[in-house]
Scaffold this active site. Structure first.
Site, PDB file in Angstrom:
ATOM      1  N   LYS A  13       0.836  -1.214   0.000  1.00  0.00           N
ATOM      2  CA  LYS A  13       0.000   0.000   0.000  1.00  0.00           C
ATOM      3  C   LYS A  13       0.868   1.260   0.000  1.00  0.00           C
ATOM      4  O   LYS A  13       0.639   2.172  -0.783  1.00  0.00           O
ATOM      5  CB  LYS A  13      -0.910   0.042   1.243  1.00  0.00           C
ATOM      6  CG  LYS A  13      -1.836  -1.124   1.414  1.00  0.00           C
ATOM      7  CD  LYS A  13      -2.726  -0.943   2.627  1.00  0.00           C
ATOM      8  CE  LYS A  13      -1.982  -0.853   3.947  1.00  0.00           C
ATOM      9  NZ  LYS A  13      -1.388  -2.103   4.429  1.00  0.00           N
ATOM     10  N   ARG A  88      -9.299   0.768   9.065  1.00  0.00           N
ATOM     11  CA  ARG A  88      -8.746  -0.562   9.352  1.00  0.00           C
ATOM     12  C   ARG A  88      -9.738  -1.447  10.075  1.00  0.00           C
ATOM     13  O   ARG A  88      -9.436  -2.607  10.352  1.00  0.00           O
ATOM     14  CB  ARG A  88      -7.512  -0.387  10.225  1.00  0.00           C
ATOM     15  CG  ARG A  88      -6.239  -0.867   9.573  1.00  0.00           C
ATOM     16  CD  ARG A  88      -5.099  -0.491  10.481  1.00  0.00           C
ATOM     17  NE  ARG A  88      -3.916  -1.250  10.254  1.00  0.00           N
ATOM     18  CZ  ARG A  88      -2.896  -0.832   9.510  1.00  0.00           C
ATOM     19  NH1 ARG A  88      -2.963   0.304   8.865  1.00  0.00           N
ATOM     20  NH2 ARG A  88      -1.819  -1.565   9.402  1.00  0.00           N
ATOM     21  N   ARG A 127      11.811  -5.343   4.118  1.00  0.00           N
ATOM     22  CA  ARG A 127      11.456  -3.919   4.021  1.00  0.00           C
ATOM     23  C   ARG A 127      12.410  -3.011   4.797  1.00  0.00           C
ATOM     24  O   ARG A 127      12.725  -3.276   5.938  1.00  0.00           O
ATOM     25  CB  ARG A 127      10.029  -3.748   4.562  1.00  0.00           C
ATOM     26  CG  ARG A 127       9.564  -2.305   4.584  1.00  0.00           C
ATOM     27  CD  ARG A 127       8.098  -2.185   4.542  1.00  0.00           C
ATOM     28  NE  ARG A 127       7.437  -2.639   5.754  1.00  0.00           N
ATOM     29  CZ  ARG A 127       6.122  -2.705   5.871  1.00  0.00           C
ATOM     30  NH1 ARG A 127       5.349  -2.363   4.873  1.00  0.00           N
ATOM     31  NH2 ARG A 127       5.578  -3.107   6.995  1.00  0.00           N
ATOM     32  N   ARG A 162      11.653  -1.000  10.398  1.00  0.00           N
ATOM     33  CA  ARG A 162      10.636  -0.622  11.385  1.00  0.00           C
ATOM     34  C   ARG A 162      10.663  -1.577  12.573  1.00  0.00           C
ATOM     35  O   ARG A 162      10.810  -2.781  12.383  1.00  0.00           O
ATOM     36  CB  ARG A 162       9.254  -0.673  10.726  1.00  0.00           C
ATOM     37  CG  ARG A 162       8.913   0.597   9.989  1.00  0.00           C
ATOM     38  CD  ARG A 162       7.667   0.486   9.187  1.00  0.00           C
ATOM     39  NE  ARG A 162       6.593  -0.263   9.814  1.00  0.00           N
ATOM     40  CZ  ARG A 162       5.398  -0.429   9.253  1.00  0.00           C
ATOM     41  NH1 ARG A 162       5.145   0.090   8.070  1.00  0.00           N
ATOM     42  NH2 ARG A 162       4.469  -1.110   9.858  1.00  0.00           N
ATOM     43  N   ARG A 173       0.005  -8.728  13.435  1.00  0.00           N
ATOM     44  CA  ARG A 173      -0.563  -7.766  12.478  1.00  0.00           C
ATOM     45  C   ARG A 173      -1.366  -8.486  11.403  1.00  0.00           C
ATOM     46  O   ARG A 173      -2.423  -8.005  10.986  1.00  0.00           O
ATOM     47  CB  ARG A 173       0.563  -6.929  11.853  1.00  0.00           C
ATOM     48  CG  ARG A 173       1.008  -5.794  12.778  1.00  0.00           C
ATOM     49  CD  ARG A 173       2.397  -5.301  12.471  1.00  0.00           C
ATOM     50  NE  ARG A 173       2.530  -4.752  11.139  1.00  0.00           N
ATOM     51  CZ  ARG A 173       3.709  -4.630  10.500  1.00  0.00           C
ATOM     52  NH1 ARG A 173       4.827  -5.022  11.081  1.00  0.00           N
ATOM     53  NH2 ARG A 173       3.751  -4.108   9.315  1.00  0.00           N
TER      54      ARG A 173
HETATM   55  P1  ADP Z   1       1.223  -2.065   7.910  1.00  0.00           P
HETATM   56  O1  ADP Z   1       0.091  -1.799   6.970  1.00  0.00           O
HETATM   57  O2  ADP Z   1       2.409  -2.621   7.200  1.00  0.00           O
HETATM   58  O3  ADP Z   1       0.849  -2.867   9.117  1.00  0.00           O
HETATM   59  P2  ADP Z   1       1.189   0.684   8.908  1.00  0.00           P
HETATM   60  O4  ADP Z   1       2.326   1.600   8.804  1.00  0.00           O
HETATM   61  O5  ADP Z   1      -0.022   1.003   8.110  1.00  0.00           O
HETATM   62  O6  ADP Z   1       1.786  -0.727   8.504  1.00  0.00           O
HETATM   63  O7  ADP Z   1       0.717   0.540  10.433  1.00  0.00           O
HETATM   64  C1  ADP Z   1       1.626   0.288  11.487  1.00  0.00           C
HETATM   65  C2  ADP Z   1       0.881   0.195  12.817  1.00  0.00           C
HETATM   66  O8  ADP Z   1       0.248   1.457  13.115  1.00  0.00           O
HETATM   67  C3  ADP Z   1      -0.258  -0.815  12.849  1.00  0.00           C
HETATM   68  O9  ADP Z   1       0.175  -2.118  13.156  1.00  0.00           O
HETATM   69  C4  ADP Z   1      -1.144  -0.223  13.971  1.00  0.00           C
HETATM   70  O10 ADP Z   1      -0.636  -0.506  15.248  1.00  0.00           O
HETATM   71  C5  ADP Z   1      -1.016   1.271  13.722  1.00  0.00           C
HETATM   72  N1  ADP Z   1      -2.092   1.785  12.827  1.00  0.00           N
HETATM   73  C6  ADP Z   1      -1.905   2.265  11.581  1.00  0.00           C
HETATM   74  N2  ADP Z   1      -3.062   2.657  11.041  1.00  0.00           N
HETATM   75  C7  ADP Z   1      -4.020   2.408  11.967  1.00  0.00           C
HETATM   76  C8  ADP Z   1      -5.431   2.570  12.016  1.00  0.00           C
HETATM   77  N3  ADP Z   1      -6.112   3.062  10.976  1.00  0.00           N
HETATM   78  N4  ADP Z   1      -6.074   2.212  13.133  1.00  0.00           N
HETATM   79  C9  ADP Z   1      -5.424   1.722  14.183  1.00  0.00           C
HETATM   80  N5  ADP Z   1      -4.090   1.518  14.212  1.00  0.00           N
HETATM   81  C10 ADP Z   1      -3.386   1.857  13.122  1.00  0.00           C
END
Ligand code: ADP
Length: 290
Positions: A13, A88, A127, A162, A173
């Protein structure tokens, strides 16, 4: 264009969103990036989000929604936006729908990026993110090119991993994605917004599929074609004509007329001077009766 990119962690994404930013000129809104920035700043929001992020769980909806409301209120989102990592879960999807209704800016499309789960784990382990420009690379599939420099520092990219890209957190996750985020596929399908693309294969190919899914012929970023040719070892071809050069090659009507007049003037001048040369004079005299 107002779109949501939906997909499991590691589905690409963020990478595809960055490419859309370059090609469509609209901002990427990544809740993950916003949360990581808050953690790095050590703000109250960051402090509250940190524990959930490190455990691979979702951050509290109220925190995330507050952040999104604020971000969507900024003027650069008027021309559109790419939501990456938000919504999400169903509560967030409903809240987004209400917010966009109030702003009179409904979504145009939701694109789901489909990737096999074994491939997801492989991608996440490779990554790396540049600590300076934020660009995402994958050491297995799309490492920085030899000698490539960070546009922010003009030095080589400073690649970091990360903290939540470790095995245990990744497993959680992926579980969270299956349990909470996957139901959004039906939510958006029911609203006629869902497009599904195969997000495996070369990143350029995925970008092309994404562009097709959006029905938007996305232009390549400036210099991309030249860079690709250079990477492939090809000799540079002619550059696209500049506006000035193009005008010279294909002049307008008045430019053509001006040039025709100038040609005539020169011809007349040449004629005069030719008559004035001794050879010409001799020729003329030769023909004349003595
Ligand atoms: P990925 O899609 O690879 O898991 P992100 O950078 O989108 O990575 O998200 C990293 C972390 O940030 C998630 O595991 C969560 O803890 C938090 N997070 C991100 N977006 C949201 C969201 N919309 N709602 C709740 N937590 C979020």
């Amino acid at each position: 264009m107002r779109i949501v990119l939906l997909g499991a962690p590691g589905s690409g994404k963020g990478t595809q969103a960055q490419r859309l930013v370059e090609r469509a000129g609209i901002p990427q809104i990544s809740t993950g990036d916003l949360l990581r920035a808050a953690v790095a700043r050590g703000s109250e929001l960051g402090r509250q989000a940190r524990e959930a992020m490190e455990g691979g769980r979702l951050v509290d909806d109220a925190l995330v929604l507050g952040m999104i409301r604020e971000r969507l209120g900024e003027p650069d989102t008027r021309r559109g936006f790419i939501l990456d990592g938000f919504p999400r879960n169903l509560a967030q999807a409903h809240a987004l729908e209400r917010l966009l209704e109030a702003l009179q800016q409904p979504l145009d499309a939701v694109v789901q990026l489909e990737v096999d789960s074994r491939e997801l784990v492989r991608r996440i382990s490779g990554r790396r993110t540049c600590a300076d420009c934020g660009r995402v690379f994958n050491m297995l599939t799309s490492a920085p090119a030899a000698g490539e420099l960070c546009p922010k520092t003009a030095a080589p990219h400073r690649l970091t991993q990360r903290p939540d890209d470790n095995e245990a957190t990744v497993a959680e996750r992926l579980r969270v994605y299956d349990g909470k985020t996957r139901p959004l596929i039906d939510f958006y399908r029911a609203r006629g917004l869902l497009r599904v693309i195969d997000a495996e294969g070369h990143v350029d190919e995925v970008t092309r599929r994404l562009a097709r899914a959006l029905g938007a012929p996305l232009r390549a970023p400036r210099g991309a074609k030249r860079r690709a040719r250079k990477d492939a070892g090809a000799r540079p071809t002619h550059h696209k004509p500049t506006r000035k050069r193009a005008a010279r090659q294909s002049p307008g009507k008045s430019a053509r007329r001006k040039r025709a007049v100038a040609r005539k003037v020169r011809a007349v001048g040449r004629g005069k001077s030719r008559r004035a040369t001794p050879a010409a004079r001799r020729g003329r005299l030769k023909g004349r009766p003595r």
